[in-house]
Scaffold this motif. Structure first.
Motif, PDB file in Angstrom:
ATOM      1  N   UNK A  20     -80.996  -1.530  28.399  1.00  0.00           N
ATOM      2  CA  UNK A  20     -80.131  -2.235  29.285  1.00  0.00           C
ATOM      3  C   UNK A  20     -80.270  -2.155  30.725  1.00  0.00           C
ATOM      4  N   UNK A  21     -80.757  -1.083  31.098  1.00  0.00           N
ATOM      5  CA  UNK A  21     -81.358  -0.570  32.498  1.00  0.00           C
ATOM      6  C   UNK A  21     -82.424  -1.407  32.712  1.00  0.00           C
ATOM      7  N   UNK A  22     -83.546  -1.194  31.439  1.00  0.00           N
ATOM      8  CA  UNK A  22     -84.907  -1.776  32.033  1.00  0.00           C
ATOM      9  C   UNK A  22     -84.769  -3.383  32.078  1.00  0.00           C
TER      10      UNK A  22
ATOM     11  N   UNK B 246     -69.372   4.958  32.405  1.00  0.00           N
ATOM     12  CA  UNK B 246     -70.054   3.390  32.353  1.00  0.00           C
ATOM     13  C   UNK B 246     -71.398   3.561  31.846  1.00  0.00           C
ATOM     14  N   UNK B 247     -71.791   3.048  30.720  1.00  0.00           N
ATOM     15  CA  UNK B 247     -73.157   3.266  30.552  1.00  0.00           C
ATOM     16  C   UNK B 247     -73.826   2.245  29.749  1.00  0.00           C
ATOM     17  N   UNK B 248     -73.389   0.876  29.948  1.00  0.00           N
ATOM     18  CA  UNK B 248     -74.254  -0.230  29.264  1.00  0.00           C
ATOM     19  C   UNK B 248     -74.124  -1.317  30.364  1.00  0.00           C
ATOM     20  N   UNK B 249     -75.192  -2.129  30.634  1.00  0.00           N
ATOM     21  CA  UNK B 249     -75.200  -3.265  31.325  1.00  0.00           C
ATOM     22  C   UNK B 249     -75.658  -4.457  30.749  1.00  0.00           C
TER      23      UNK B 249
ATOM     24  N   UNK C 143     -76.265 -11.653  28.390  1.00  0.00           N
ATOM     25  CA  UNK C 143     -77.873 -11.196  28.139  1.00  0.00           C
ATOM     26  C   UNK C 143     -77.678  -9.586  28.305  1.00  0.00           C
ATOM     27  N   UNK C 144     -78.085  -8.947  27.256  1.00  0.00           N
ATOM     28  CA  UNK C 144     -78.284  -7.694  27.393  1.00  0.00           C
ATOM     29  C   UNK C 144     -79.155  -6.908  26.515  1.00  0.00           C
ATOM     30  N   UNK C 145     -79.684  -5.706  26.399  1.00  0.00           N
ATOM     31  CA  UNK C 145     -80.626  -5.184  25.575  1.00  0.00           C
ATOM     32  C   UNK C 145     -79.670  -3.952  24.742  1.00  0.00           C
TER      33      UNK C 145
END
Length: 145
Positions: A33-35, A101-104, A117-119
């Motif tokens: 998600x960060x990528x 918080x850990x997802x984007x 949109x997310x990974x």
């Protein structure tokens, strides 16, 4: 009728189908998600403002440091909590109550049926409905500068 695409959403949609790979940020090869956010930043703005440190898959399971929130505050523009959803906003999620918080993700559609949109682990980069359960996990929203 779908909204016209903003440059951030257009760039992010180009990552659809990229496999999930922890700590990766290579369109078509792998991203977490960060990528995804990092890759979109590079496409829209150029060089990344900082390189994230190495992190384990369970990095957020212990400790209280809001690493992603603080990084987002350094490089993105906070959106007021009462402001509406706008295409291209970066969404930061807390996956469970009391956790950091850990997802984007990136808001791809606002309006009556919002999407983002997310990974996602085991799925890669996907576009998902921003359902009520997902909305309840949003900690903060940001826009790209």
């Amino acid at each position: 009728m779908a909204e016209p695409l903003c440059p951030v959403v257009e760039a992010a949609r180009g990552w659809l189908g990229t496999p999930y790979v922890h700590q990766s940020s290579v369109k078509g090869c792998g991203a977490d998600c960060l990528g995804l956010i990092r890759g979109v930043w590079r496409e829209v703005h150029g060089a990344e403002p900082e390189t994230p440190p190495a992190y384990t898959a369970d990095w957020a399971e212990c400790g209280n440091d809001e690493v992603l929130l603080l990084a987002a505050m350094r490089h993105l523009v906070p959106v007021e909590p009462h402001a509406g959803l706008i295409q291209g906003q970066v969404l930061l999620f807390r996956m469970r109550q009391g956790a950091i918080a850990k997802h984007l993700g990136i808001l791809s559609e606002a309006g009556a049926e919002p999407r983002f949109l997310h990974a996602y682990t085991y799925h890669g980069v996907i576009e998902s409905p921003l359902t009520t359960p997902w909305q309840s996990r949003i900690v903060a929203r940001f826009s790209f500068p």
